[in-house]
Design an enzyme around this catalytic site. Structure first.
Site, mmCIF file in Angstrom:
data_model
loop_
_atom_site.group_PDB
_atom_site.id
_atom_site.type_symbol
_atom_site.label_atom_id
_atom_site.label_comp_id
_atom_site.label_asym_id
_atom_site.label_seq_id
_atom_site.Cartn_x
_atom_site.Cartn_y
_atom_site.Cartn_z
ATOM 1 N N HIS A 1 -1.300 -5.856 1.915
ATOM 2 C CA HIS A 1 -2.484 -6.715 1.860
ATOM 3 C C HIS A 1 -2.108 -8.024 1.178
ATOM 4 O O HIS A 1 -1.325 -8.031 0.226
ATOM 5 C CB HIS A 1 -3.608 -6.041 1.053
ATOM 6 C CG HIS A 1 -4.557 -5.247 1.885
ATOM 7 N ND1 HIS A 1 -4.729 -3.891 1.747
ATOM 8 C CD2 HIS A 1 -5.417 -5.630 2.887
ATOM 9 C CE1 HIS A 1 -5.654 -3.471 2.609
ATOM 10 N NE2 HIS A 1 -6.087 -4.508 3.318
ATOM 11 N N CYS B 1 -7.953 -1.926 7.979
ATOM 12 C CA CYS B 1 -6.556 -1.916 7.514
ATOM 13 C C CYS B 1 -6.085 -0.506 7.219
ATOM 14 O O CYS B 1 -5.024 -0.075 7.680
ATOM 15 C CB CYS B 1 -6.395 -2.811 6.286
ATOM 16 S SG CYS B 1 -6.509 -4.565 6.695
ATOM 17 N N GLU C 1 0.833 -1.200 0.000
ATOM 18 C CA GLU C 1 0.000 0.000 0.000
ATOM 19 C C GLU C 1 0.870 1.255 0.000
ATOM 20 O O GLU C 1 1.821 1.379 0.754
ATOM 21 C CB GLU C 1 -0.926 0.009 1.228
ATOM 22 C CG GLU C 1 -1.874 -1.179 1.282
ATOM 23 C CD GLU C 1 -2.878 -1.211 0.128
ATOM 24 O OE1 GLU C 1 -3.023 -0.190 -0.569
ATOM 25 O OE2 GLU C 1 -3.514 -2.271 -0.081
HETATM 26 N N1 PCA Z 1 -8.342 -6.912 6.314
HETATM 27 C C1 PCA Z 1 -9.336 -5.877 6.522
HETATM 28 C C2 PCA Z 1 -9.319 -5.616 8.011
HETATM 29 C C3 PCA Z 1 -8.574 -6.747 8.625
HETATM 30 C C4 PCA Z 1 -7.927 -7.433 7.504
HETATM 31 O O1 PCA Z 1 -7.100 -8.370 7.586
HETATM 32 C C5 PCA Z 1 -9.123 -4.638 5.657
HETATM 33 O O2 PCA Z 1 -8.604 -4.773 4.527
HETATM 34 O O3 PCA Z 1 -9.473 -3.546 6.060
#
Ligand code: PCA
Length: 218
Positions: A165, A141, A78
């Site tokens: 992610h 996240c 990200e």
């Molecule tokens: N993914 C979610 C919240 C917790 C996670 O592992 C997100 O992308 O916001």
């Protein structure tokens, strides 16, 4: 170099969170890195509180937070966190904030301070699908990434903060066959490469520009 790596607990009805499975599978020792792992609740507010308290105690040089992005097919580094909580599903405490700031009067956004392009390049070079992502979403996240970047900017200068992610793992897509997934072993290998890239002295953003000319990371 001391690095904190965090991962969220399962949420949204899933039995596992691949991010958590992956940090649990990391080796204890990685050359030149003192690694600390932390499980974080998928809860607005509490997640930032737990990680910032841990940062104050342990004072690492960098923190890489990891979360699940079901539906994505590659590891995504990200670039940016925005000052917005806007959920369409409850967090693990039942909260569904809509159009709320993460930090009242905070800046609109923060950019990752980890070498996210160098990390994505290292992953692609090792044959692991990876991309830079320009949106961490508006759920927990993004909330944690923003909160940690704000904490670093206001309370812990020099701390490097970033977010990755990860896709579903195959067991999660058994009942949703059109969804992409990635083997846990590849995610774990990817995390190790990311950590090694963070610890590499030459990984600053400016040093990888020409290698990005293909545009394949965007
Ligand atoms: N993914 C979610 C919240 C917790 C996670 O592992 C997100 O992308 O916001």
């Amino acid at each position: 170099m001391k690095i904190l790596i965090t991962a969220f607990d399962p949420f949204g009805g899933e039995a596992t969170n691949p991010a958590l499975e992956a940090i649990r599978s990391l080796p204890d020792a990685l050359a030149g890195i003192e690694l600390i792992t932390l499980e974080v609740p998928t809860i607005f507010g509490k997640s930032i509180q737990l990680v910032t308290e841990t940062l104050q105690q342990l004072k690492p040089e960098a923190v890489l937070a990891v979360g699940q992005a079901g539906g994505r097919s590659s590891l995504t580094l990200e670039r940016v966190a925005i000052n917005l909580n806007d959920a369409i599903q409850p967090d693990n405490a039942g909260q569904i904030p809509v159009e709320q700031p993460v930090v009242v009067d905070g800046p609109a956004a923060y950019f990752s301070t980890l070498p996210f392009k160098a990390m994505a390049l290292a992953l692609c070079a090792a044959g692991i699908p990876a991309q830079v992502s320009n949106s961490a979403g508006t759920f927990v996240c993004n909330h944690l990434m923003y909160g940690l970047l704000h904490f670093a900017a206001t309370s812990m200068p020099g701390l490097k903060v970033g977010f990755m992610h990860v896709p579903y793992i195959p067991a999660q897509t058994a009942a949703k066959p059109s969804m992409p997934s990635m083997a846990l072993t590849d995610i774990v290998r990817g995390l190790q490469l990311c950590l090694q890239t963070i610890a590499r002295p030459d990984s600053a953003e400016g040093t990888v520009g020409s290698e990005l000319a293909t545009g394949s990371l965007h």
